[in-house]
Design a protein around this motif. Structure first.
Motif, short mmCIF file in Angstrom:
data_model
loop_
_atom_site.label_atom_id
_atom_site.label_comp_id
_atom_site.label_asym_id
_atom_site.label_seq_id
_atom_site.Cartn_x
_atom_site.Cartn_y
_atom_site.Cartn_z
N LEU A 17 1.88 -40.27 -3.64
CA LEU A 17 3.07 -39.72 -4.29
C LEU A 17 2.88 -39.72 -5.79
CD1 LEU A 17 5.83 -41.58 -2.23
CD2 LEU A 17 4.98 -39.26 -1.89
N VAL A 18 3.38 -38.70 -6.46
CA VAL A 18 3.36 -38.66 -7.91
C VAL A 18 4.39 -39.68 -8.39
CG1 VAL A 18 3.70 -37.25 -9.98
CG2 VAL A 18 2.68 -36.23 -7.92
N GLU A 19 3.94 -40.66 -9.16
CA GLU A 19 4.81 -41.75 -9.60
C GLU A 19 5.92 -41.23 -10.51
OE1 GLU A 19 3.16 -45.96 -10.27
OE2 GLU A 19 3.29 -45.06 -12.26
N GLU A 20 7.15 -41.70 -10.23
CA GLU A 20 8.31 -41.31 -11.03
C GLU A 20 8.11 -41.69 -12.50
OE1 GLU A 20 11.03 -39.62 -10.08
OE2 GLU A 20 10.56 -39.56 -7.95
N LEU A 79 5.40 -26.53 -5.98
CA LEU A 79 6.14 -27.65 -5.40
C LEU A 79 5.68 -29.01 -5.92
CD1 LEU A 79 6.41 -26.37 -1.73
CD2 LEU A 79 8.18 -26.39 -3.48
N PHE A 80 4.82 -29.03 -6.92
CA PHE A 80 4.33 -30.28 -7.49
C PHE A 80 5.42 -30.89 -8.36
CE2 PHE A 80 2.32 -32.85 -10.72
CZ PHE A 80 1.39 -33.57 -9.99
N GLY A 106 4.57 -35.61 -2.62
CA GLY A 106 3.23 -35.86 -2.12
C GLY A 106 2.22 -34.90 -2.71
N MET A 107 1.00 -35.39 -2.95
CA MET A 107 -0.07 -34.55 -3.48
C MET A 107 -1.42 -35.06 -2.99
SD MET A 107 -1.90 -36.56 -5.82
CE MET A 107 -2.82 -35.33 -6.66
N VAL A 108 -2.39 -34.16 -3.02
CA VAL A 108 -3.78 -34.50 -2.75
C VAL A 108 -4.60 -33.85 -3.86
CG1 VAL A 108 -5.75 -34.24 -1.19
CG2 VAL A 108 -3.48 -34.67 -0.26
N GLY A 109 -5.48 -34.62 -4.47
CA GLY A 109 -6.33 -34.09 -5.53
C GLY A 109 -7.79 -34.28 -5.19
N ALA A 111 -0.24 -29.59 -3.49
CA ALA A 111 1.07 -30.20 -3.23
C ALA A 111 1.49 -29.79 -1.82
CB ALA A 111 2.10 -29.73 -4.26
N ARG A 112 2.34 -30.59 -1.24
CA ARG A 112 2.79 -30.20 0.10
C ARG A 112 3.51 -28.87 0.00
NH1 ARG A 112 7.24 -34.85 1.27
NH2 ARG A 112 8.75 -34.23 -0.29
N HIS A 113 3.35 -28.04 1.03
CA HIS A 113 3.83 -26.66 0.92
C HIS A 113 5.28 -26.47 1.32
CE1 HIS A 113 2.22 -26.81 5.06
NE2 HIS A 113 3.23 -26.04 5.34
N ASP A 114 5.93 -27.48 1.83
CA ASP A 114 7.37 -27.41 2.05
C ASP A 114 7.93 -28.83 1.98
OD1 ASP A 114 7.12 -28.68 4.54
OD2 ASP A 114 7.24 -26.82 5.67
#
Length: 147
Positions: free
Chosen positions: A60-63, A96-97, A102-105, A121-124
């Protein structure tokens, strides 16, 4: 006659083995970056990979960590709840980033920063890659989507 059949069978097995090894070798030489490993932020923090290793990281991208700089480089932290890893990316982010998403790099871990060459980024609202879900569940921070 039986000896000839047995010898022929052994020859076929040996040739098939040689062909499989040659095919794998050709694949590995032609596309060495195609074999990428997935790592969670906790795994990267615990055992940092060498700078020349291309791999995928997800979470997850940290807040509060997303910083859009003056140039094209964007920095943020990716977390799985157990550890977080700084990420630097130059390019256009998916629509959606965002923080908390959620993300994958894909990229390399250089001098304590994951230098991403691709960000997905997740697509939905409900989809997240299985590797990311597993890493978040392992840290006890995964929440089932409302749906």
């Amino acid at each position: 006659m039986k000896g000839l059949k047995k010898q022929r069978r052994i020859q076929i097995i040996v040739l098939a083995t040689i062909a499989m090894v040659a095919a794998f070798g050709a694949f590995y030489i032609a596309a060495p970056d195609a074999l990428q490993f997935f790592r969670s932020p906790s795994e990267v923090a615990e055992t940092p990979p060498p700078p020349n290793e291309l791999f995928r990281i997800g979470g997850l991208v940290e807040e509060g960590s997303l910083v859009r700089g003056q140039g094209e480089t964007i920095t943020f932290r990716v977390t799985d709840g157990g550890a977080s890893v700084p990420v630097a990316y130059t390019g256009v982010l998916p629509d959606l980033f965002g923080e908390g998403e959620g993300m994958v790099g894909t990229g390399r871990y250089i001098d304590g920063v994951f230098q991403a060459t691709e960000i997905l980024a997740r697509h939905d609202e409900t989809y997240m890659p299985a590797e990311v879900i597993d890493a978040l569940k392992e840290q006890g921070v995964y929440q089932e989507p409302n749906g």
